[in-house]
Design a protein around this motif. Sequence first.
Motif, mmCIF file in Angstrom:
data_model
loop_
_atom_site.group_PDB
_atom_site.id
_atom_site.type_symbol
_atom_site.label_atom_id
_atom_site.label_comp_id
_atom_site.label_asym_id
_atom_site.label_seq_id
_atom_site.Cartn_x
_atom_site.Cartn_y
_atom_site.Cartn_z
ATOM 1 N N VAL A 85 42.251 56.136 19.739
ATOM 2 C CA VAL A 85 41.807 57.501 20.061
ATOM 3 C C VAL A 85 41.559 58.332 18.802
ATOM 4 C CG1 VAL A 85 42.435 59.644 21.233
ATOM 5 C CG2 VAL A 85 42.790 57.450 22.384
ATOM 6 N N PRO A 86 42.518 58.411 17.869
ATOM 7 C CA PRO A 86 42.207 59.187 16.657
ATOM 8 C C PRO A 86 41.060 58.608 15.822
ATOM 9 C CG PRO A 86 44.576 58.913 16.881
ATOM 10 C CD PRO A 86 43.929 58.019 17.893
ATOM 11 N N MET A 87 40.913 57.284 15.846
ATOM 12 C CA MET A 87 39.814 56.678 15.093
ATOM 13 C C MET A 87 38.448 57.017 15.689
ATOM 14 S SD MET A 87 41.069 52.847 14.322
ATOM 15 C CE MET A 87 42.201 52.410 13.037
ATOM 16 N N LEU A 88 38.411 57.261 17.001
ATOM 17 C CA LEU A 88 37.143 57.576 17.661
ATOM 18 C C LEU A 88 36.777 59.059 17.587
ATOM 19 C CD1 LEU A 88 37.281 55.382 20.885
ATOM 20 C CD2 LEU A 88 35.768 55.085 18.933
ATOM 21 N N VAL A 89 37.705 59.892 17.156
ATOM 22 C CA VAL A 89 37.460 61.339 17.114
ATOM 23 C C VAL A 89 36.185 61.702 16.354
ATOM 24 C CG1 VAL A 89 38.380 63.496 16.147
ATOM 25 C CG2 VAL A 89 39.795 62.071 17.621
ATOM 26 N N PRO A 90 35.903 61.097 15.204
ATOM 27 C CA PRO A 90 34.665 61.477 14.507
ATOM 28 C C PRO A 90 33.391 61.199 15.318
ATOM 29 C CG PRO A 90 36.107 60.309 13.008
ATOM 30 C CD PRO A 90 36.713 60.191 14.370
ATOM 31 N N LEU A 91 33.456 60.290 16.268
ATOM 32 C CA LEU A 91 32.265 59.958 17.056
ATOM 33 C C LEU A 91 32.033 60.901 18.234
ATOM 34 C CD1 LEU A 91 32.552 56.063 17.242
ATOM 35 C CD2 LEU A 91 31.176 57.443 15.681
ATOM 36 N N ALA A 92 33.009 61.728 18.560
ATOM 37 C CA ALA A 92 32.880 62.616 19.713
ATOM 38 C C ALA A 92 31.639 63.504 19.557
ATOM 39 C CB ALA A 92 34.122 63.474 19.863
ATOM 40 N N GLY A 95 28.994 68.490 18.619
ATOM 41 C CA GLY A 95 27.855 69.353 18.319
ATOM 42 C C GLY A 95 26.870 69.415 19.469
ATOM 43 N N ASP A 96 26.552 68.270 20.028
ATOM 44 C CA ASP A 96 25.613 68.238 21.148
ATOM 45 C C ASP A 96 26.207 68.921 22.382
ATOM 46 O OD1 ASP A 96 23.674 66.901 19.695
ATOM 47 O OD2 ASP A 96 24.503 64.942 20.191
ATOM 48 N N LEU A 97 27.500 68.798 22.572
ATOM 49 C CA LEU A 97 28.160 69.486 23.686
ATOM 50 C C LEU A 97 28.099 70.997 23.487
ATOM 51 C CD1 LEU A 97 29.653 69.101 26.312
ATOM 52 C CD2 LEU A 97 31.768 68.899 25.016
ATOM 53 N N TYR A 98 28.269 71.442 22.266
ATOM 54 C CA TYR A 98 28.145 72.868 21.954
ATOM 55 C C TYR A 98 26.741 73.365 22.306
ATOM 56 C CZ TYR A 98 27.332 77.074 19.239
ATOM 57 O OH TYR A 98 26.961 78.337 18.857
ATOM 58 N N TYR A 99 25.723 72.627 21.870
ATOM 59 C CA TYR A 99 24.354 73.049 22.152
ATOM 60 C C TYR A 99 24.040 72.978 23.645
ATOM 61 C CZ TYR A 99 23.545 73.231 17.172
ATOM 62 O OH TYR A 99 23.616 73.558 15.835
ATOM 63 N N THR A 100 24.650 72.059 24.357
ATOM 64 C CA THR A 100 24.487 71.998 25.809
ATOM 65 C C THR A 100 25.029 73.269 26.446
ATOM 66 O OG1 THR A 100 24.730 69.597 25.788
ATOM 67 C CG2 THR A 100 25.063 70.690 27.893
ATOM 68 N N LEU A 118 21.792 63.859 26.387
ATOM 69 C CA LEU A 118 22.200 63.217 25.135
ATOM 70 C C LEU A 118 23.721 63.079 25.059
ATOM 71 C CD1 LEU A 118 21.276 62.016 22.448
ATOM 72 C CD2 LEU A 118 21.327 64.335 21.488
ATOM 73 N N VAL A 119 24.458 64.122 25.478
ATOM 74 C CA VAL A 119 25.922 64.066 25.466
ATOM 75 C C VAL A 119 26.406 62.941 26.374
ATOM 76 C CG1 VAL A 119 28.011 65.268 26.223
ATOM 77 C CG2 VAL A 119 26.326 66.464 24.827
ATOM 78 N N LEU A 120 25.836 62.860 27.572
ATOM 79 C CA LEU A 120 26.242 61.811 28.507
ATOM 80 C C LEU A 120 25.926 60.417 27.973
ATOM 81 C CD1 LEU A 120 25.261 63.430 31.922
ATOM 82 C CD2 LEU A 120 27.555 63.129 30.964
ATOM 83 N N LYS A 121 24.778 60.262 27.351
ATOM 84 C CA LYS A 121 24.414 58.960 26.778
ATOM 85 C C LYS A 121 25.341 58.576 25.631
ATOM 86 C CE LYS A 121 19.476 58.835 27.868
ATOM 87 N NZ LYS A 121 18.116 58.890 27.295
ATOM 88 N N GLU A 122 25.638 59.535 24.749
ATOM 89 C CA GLU A 122 26.514 59.241 23.612
ATOM 90 C C GLU A 122 27.928 58.909 24.080
ATOM 91 O OE1 GLU A 122 24.361 61.964 20.167
ATOM 92 O OE2 GLU A 122 26.029 62.795 21.314
ATOM 93 N N ALA A 123 28.449 59.714 25.003
ATOM 94 C CA ALA A 123 29.796 59.447 25.524
ATOM 95 C C ALA A 123 29.834 58.116 26.260
ATOM 96 C CB ALA A 123 30.238 60.580 26.435
ATOM 97 N N GLY A 124 28.796 57.814 27.004
ATOM 98 C CA GLY A 124 28.717 56.529 27.701
ATOM 99 C C GLY A 124 28.655 55.357 26.732
ATOM 100 N N ALA A 125 27.899 55.514 25.661
ATOM 101 C CA ALA A 125 27.801 54.446 24.656
ATOM 102 C C ALA A 125 29.151 54.204 23.994
ATOM 103 C CB ALA A 125 26.748 54.803 23.609
ATOM 104 N N ILE A 126 29.869 55.275 23.682
ATOM 105 C CA ILE A 126 31.199 55.130 23.076
ATOM 106 C C ILE A 126 32.137 54.432 24.056
ATOM 107 C CG2 ILE A 126 33.213 56.412 22.246
ATOM 108 C CD1 ILE A 126 31.154 58.547 21.223
ATOM 109 N N SER A 127 32.134 54.886 25.294
ATOM 110 C CA SER A 127 33.001 54.281 26.313
ATOM 111 C C SER A 127 32.665 52.813 26.533
ATOM 112 C CB SER A 127 32.862 55.024 27.641
ATOM 113 O OG SER A 127 33.197 56.369 27.488
ATOM 114 N N PHE A 128 31.396 52.513 26.616
ATOM 115 C CA PHE A 128 30.978 51.139 26.863
ATOM 116 C C PHE A 128 31.376 50.224 25.704
ATOM 117 C CE2 PHE A 128 27.615 47.792 27.326
ATOM 118 C CZ PHE A 128 28.119 47.256 28.494
ATOM 119 N N GLY A 129 31.265 50.705 24.487
ATOM 120 C CA GLY A 129 31.687 49.905 23.339
ATOM 121 C C GLY A 129 33.169 49.574 23.389
#
Length: 152
Positions: A85-92, A95-100, A118-129
């Motif tokens: 979890v802490p290692m993944l923090v930089p990938l959260a 910024g895109d969530l803020y702009y949303t 874009l937020v959903l795609k990025e979060a999904g990509a992180i989760s899927f990985g």
Amino acid sequence: MTEQMLVQIAMAAVGSLGFGLLFHVSGRRLVTLAFGGAASWGVYLLALQGYGARVPACFAASLATAALAEVLARLLKTPVLTLLVPMLVPLAPGGDLYYTTLALVRGDMPDFARYGELVLKEAGAISFGVIVVACVMQTANKVWALARERKE
């Protein structure tokens, strides 16, 4: 790597270290978290240069980070999530969530939809990985357990 990329990687290490402190991680695990956060962001930046898009870069970085967390957790004899979890923090995708949210507050529905997607795609990509690595590790553990049983 440019100087800007090195600064970003250093800040990713600091961010992961901060979340480690927040989760009461101590000792050499903190150094491990800082290294993992830096590695996570470094892989993201390299993948971003290679793929030219954020979503595949998030997926590649989350794959590498999850694999690193699995290996380091076994070496340090600690739960994987404590490191992951802490290692993944930089990938959260903060910024895109803020702009949303900003687009929603302003009533700009086209930007809201674009950033939200874009937020959903990025979060999904992180989760899927993370899920892919977890499934591979579970399968490998079962195969190794069966191999040991056959030897005995």
